[in-house]
Scaffold this motif. Structure first.
Motif, PDB file in Angstrom:
ATOM      1  N   ASP A  67       0.832  -1.210   0.000  1.00 44.76           N
ATOM      2  CA  ASP A  67       0.000   0.000   0.000  1.00 44.76           C
ATOM      3  C   ASP A  67       0.863   1.256   0.000  1.00 44.76           C
ATOM      4  O   ASP A  67       0.584   2.229  -0.712  1.00 44.76           O
ATOM      5  CB  ASP A  67      -0.903   0.023   1.232  1.00 44.76           C
ATOM      6  N   LEU A  68       1.911   1.209   0.819  1.00 40.76           N
ATOM      7  CA  LEU A  68       2.795   2.375   0.912  1.00 40.76           C
ATOM      8  C   LEU A  68       3.500   2.614  -0.416  1.00 40.76           C
ATOM      9  O   LEU A  68       3.611   3.761  -0.870  1.00 40.76           O
ATOM     10  CB  LEU A  68       3.809   2.174   2.037  1.00 40.76           C
ATOM     11  N   GLN A  69       3.977   1.546  -1.056  1.00 41.79           N
ATOM     12  CA  GLN A  69       4.675   1.705  -2.330  1.00 41.79           C
ATOM     13  C   GLN A  69       3.756   2.296  -3.388  1.00 41.79           C
ATOM     14  O   GLN A  69       4.184   3.147  -4.181  1.00 41.79           O
ATOM     15  CB  GLN A  69       5.203   0.355  -2.799  1.00 41.79           C
ATOM     16  N   HIS A 115       2.819   9.627  -5.923  1.00 45.44           N
ATOM     17  CA  HIS A 115       3.130  10.961  -5.396  1.00 45.44           C
ATOM     18  C   HIS A 115       4.597  11.328  -5.592  1.00 45.44           C
ATOM     19  O   HIS A 115       5.256  11.853  -4.684  1.00 45.44           O
ATOM     20  CB  HIS A 115       2.741  11.041  -3.916  1.00 45.44           C
ATOM     21  N   GLY A 116       5.108  11.045  -6.782  1.00 41.85           N
ATOM     22  CA  GLY A 116       6.412  11.577  -7.161  1.00 41.85           C
ATOM     23  C   GLY A 116       7.614  10.835  -6.615  1.00 41.85           C
ATOM     24  O   GLY A 116       8.731  11.357  -6.678  1.00 41.85           O
ATOM     25  N   GLY A 117       7.428   9.646  -6.063  1.00 41.19           N
ATOM     26  CA  GLY A 117       8.572   8.838  -5.637  1.00 41.19           C
ATOM     27  C   GLY A 117       9.043   9.046  -4.222  1.00 41.19           C
ATOM     28  O   GLY A 117       9.997   8.388  -3.784  1.00 41.19           O
ATOM     29  N   ARG A 118       8.382   9.910  -3.483  1.00 39.26           N
ATOM     30  CA  ARG A 118       8.724  10.095  -2.063  1.00 39.26           C
ATOM     31  C   ARG A 118       7.457  10.350  -1.274  1.00 39.26           C
ATOM     32  O   ARG A 118       6.464  10.838  -1.816  1.00 39.26           O
ATOM     33  CB  ARG A 118       9.665  11.299  -1.843  1.00 39.26           C
ATOM     34  N   ARG A 169      11.330   6.438   0.252  1.00 38.98           N
ATOM     35  CA  ARG A 169      11.248   6.316  -1.208  1.00 38.98           C
ATOM     36  C   ARG A 169      10.768   4.933  -1.645  1.00 38.98           C
ATOM     37  O   ARG A 169      10.509   4.718  -2.814  1.00 38.98           O
ATOM     38  CB  ARG A 169      12.628   6.593  -1.825  1.00 38.98           C
ATOM     39  N   ALA A 170      10.680   4.017  -0.664  1.00 42.07           N
ATOM     40  CA  ALA A 170      10.234   2.654  -0.961  1.00 42.07           C
ATOM     41  C   ALA A 170       9.406   2.130   0.202  1.00 42.07           C
ATOM     42  O   ALA A 170       9.690   2.436   1.371  1.00 42.07           O
ATOM     43  CB  ALA A 170      11.432   1.742  -1.211  1.00 42.07           C
ATOM     44  N   GLY A 171       8.396   1.321  -0.122  1.00 40.21           N
ATOM     45  CA  GLY A 171       7.513   0.798   0.911  1.00 40.21           C
ATOM     46  C   GLY A 171       8.232  -0.013   1.957  1.00 40.21           C
ATOM     47  O   GLY A 171       7.882   0.002   3.149  1.00 40.21           O
ATOM     48  N   ALA A 193      -3.195   0.878  11.137  1.00 36.43           N
ATOM     49  CA  ALA A 193      -2.447   1.320   9.966  1.00 36.43           C
ATOM     50  C   ALA A 193      -1.461   2.414  10.339  1.00 36.43           C
ATOM     51  O   ALA A 193      -1.514   3.002  11.427  1.00 36.43           O
ATOM     52  CB  ALA A 193      -3.419   1.832   8.901  1.00 36.43           C
ATOM     53  N   LEU A 194      -0.559   2.696   9.406  1.00 42.94           N
ATOM     54  CA  LEU A 194       0.301   3.869   9.479  1.00 42.94           C
ATOM     55  C   LEU A 194      -0.314   4.975   8.620  1.00 42.94           C
ATOM     56  O   LEU A 194      -1.143   4.724   7.743  1.00 42.94           O
ATOM     57  CB  LEU A 194       1.700   3.550   8.960  1.00 42.94           C
ATOM     58  N   LEU A 195       0.115   6.201   8.882  1.00 36.89           N
ATOM     59  CA  LEU A 195      -0.313   7.341   8.078  1.00 36.89           C
ATOM     60  C   LEU A 195       0.775   7.668   7.078  1.00 36.89           C
ATOM     61  O   LEU A 195       1.953   7.777   7.443  1.00 36.89           O
ATOM     62  CB  LEU A 195      -0.564   8.556   8.984  1.00 36.89           C
ATOM     63  N   VAL A 196       0.407   7.843   5.827  1.00 38.50           N
ATOM     64  CA  VAL A 196       1.344   8.325   4.817  1.00 38.50           C
ATOM     65  C   VAL A 196       0.784   9.612   4.223  1.00 38.50           C
ATOM     66  O   VAL A 196      -0.425   9.735   3.992  1.00 38.50           O
ATOM     67  CB  VAL A 196       1.605   7.275   3.723  1.00 38.50           C
ATOM     68  N   GLU A 197       1.675  10.570   4.013  1.00 43.60           N
ATOM     69  CA  GLU A 197       1.303  11.869   3.457  1.00 43.60           C
ATOM     70  C   GLU A 197       2.212  12.203   2.287  1.00 43.60           C
ATOM     71  O   GLU A 197       3.374  11.764   2.242  1.00 43.60           O
ATOM     72  CB  GLU A 197       1.434  12.967   4.520  1.00 43.60           C
ATOM     73  N   GLU A 198       1.673  13.005   1.374  1.00 42.20           N
ATOM     74  CA  GLU A 198       2.517  13.481   0.285  1.00 42.20           C
ATOM     75  C   GLU A 198       3.654  14.325   0.839  1.00 42.20           C
ATOM     76  O   GLU A 198       3.538  14.977   1.887  1.00 42.20           O
ATOM     77  CB  GLU A 198       1.697  14.298  -0.709  1.00 42.20           C
TER      78      GLU A 198
END
Length: 375
Positions: free
Chosen positions: A125-127, A133-136, A155-157, A172-177
């Motif tokens: 999911d993270l990857q 979103h631009g690779g990061r 830069r990688a899940g 879950a974890l939170l991921v943001e742009e």
């Protein structure tokens, strides 16, 4: 009858409430985690804020409960409310400072501008989010992180594989742009239980190593539109989540001149330390006024500029108090605040405020005064 305000947490924020409580005629009491903490002058109890019976016993002797931090468990907070205790801010509001995923979802409901985000449960999911979103991206633990802790740029899940291994089932974890921003800002709002609110000037914050190092109030070169939008966002959030006391809204100003909400704090906040000496009503007095449901004070600056510089780490040798004489001699205009903490690399052990009408001079003086305590 004197209002008895109980503060859960014995850190520097509780310490800095002591003087304004005395001036307001409030009886301040503190539940400290350990002996000898920053707010030991007002500590009337020592115990575990996670233990319901410990907190209940403390609450019996006060009229209102407030906080030095946001870590008191929800079950403890809701039990206090069920007991009839006045809790400000209450658990319904504090949940948005305690869990970043809950916060992001609520801000989305309110239509508040924020970075693109998602809840991710595994590296795949993270990857996918990173790819979109631009690779990061920025990964955060939803609970417990502060001052740069619990935050990673990836830069990688698989770079968050260890965190995924620790996440309980179903969470879950939170991921943001990764936001491209020109600077970080902060907007503070004070709100009474009655709903009355006041706003402080939006300020610029400077982070180093994930820790706030400096604050400039008001934010330099801030167009009137930016000032108005920041205040509107702060008021909208305060009203929308029903916060009582001080609310700090951390903001990004982006390259394309947008303002996005980064995080929330529901207590006096590092970005507001400048107000102790630079505003008509400092944030610690204002927080006490708000939680005691007293009329709120004016918030405008006393001087054109105020700069706050944190003392991070402290001297490698000697004590902080041993540095006061030289700092005060060379910089008599500086206001020095220390927290009663032993120096340690990266630890916030105090701050310096300087106010005046020449920003370059104010910045220089604040940094120079703080440097006496760092070396």
């Amino acid at each position: 009858m004197t209002v008895r305000v109980g503060v859960i947490g014995g850190g520097q924020l509780a310490r800095m409430m002591i003087a304004p409580a005395v001036e307001l005629g409030l009886d301040l009491r503190v539940l400290a985690e350990d002996e000898g903490m920053s707010a030991q002058l007002a500590a009337t109890a020592v115990g575990d804020y996670r233990d319901l019976e410990t907190v209940r016993a403390f609450a019996r002797d006060v009229d209102v409960i407030t906080f030095d931090h946001e870590h008191v468990p929800q079950q403890v907070l809701r039990a206090l409310v069920a007991d009839g205790v006045q809790v400000h801010p209450g658990p319904d509001a504090l949940q948005y400072a305690q869990d970043k995923l809950v916060m992001r979802a609520r801000l989305a409901e309110l239509g508040v501008p924020q970075p693109d985000w998602a809840a991710v449960r595994d590296a795949r999911d993270l990857q996918q989010f990173i790819n979109d979103h631009g690779g990061r991206a920025v990964v955060k633990t939803p609970r417990g992180g502060y001052d740069g802790k619990g935050v990673r740029v990836v830069r990688a899940g698989l770079e968050a594989a260890d965190w995924f291994a620790e996440v309980p089932d179903g969470e879950a974890l939170l991921v943001e742009e990764m936001v491209s921003f020109t600077r970080e800002l902060a907007q503070q709002i004070a709100r009474r239980p009655s709903g009355a609110m006041v706003a402080y000037p939006v300020v610029e914050t400077v982070q180093r190593g994930g820790v706030c190092a400096e604050v400039i109030a008001p934010a330099p070169n801030a167009a009137q539109r930016l000032v108005e939008v920041a205040e509107k966002i702060g008021r909208q959030i305060a009203e929308g989540i029903g916060v009582t006391g001080m609310l700090a809204v951390e903001l990004f100003e982006t390259d394309d001149e947008r303002i996005l909400v980064n995080e929330l704090a529901m207590r006096p906040h590092n970005s507001g330390h400048w107000s102790q000496d630079g505003a008509v009503t400092g944030q610690f007095e204002q927080h006490l006024r708000a939680v005691a449901d007293l009329p709120l004070g004016r918030t405008e600056p006393r001087e054109e500029w105020t700069v706050m510089v944190n003392i991070l780490g402290g001297p490698a040798e000697g004590t902080l108090t041993g540095r006061f004489g030289a700092a005060m001699q060379e910089h008599p205009e500086a206001k020095i605040h220390t927290y009663g903490k032993a120096p340690r690399p990266g630890r916030k052990v105090g701050h310096v405020n300087v106010a005046g009408d020449d920003l370059d001079d104010v910045v220089y003086t604040a940094r120079a005064a703080a440097a006496h305590f760092d070396r």
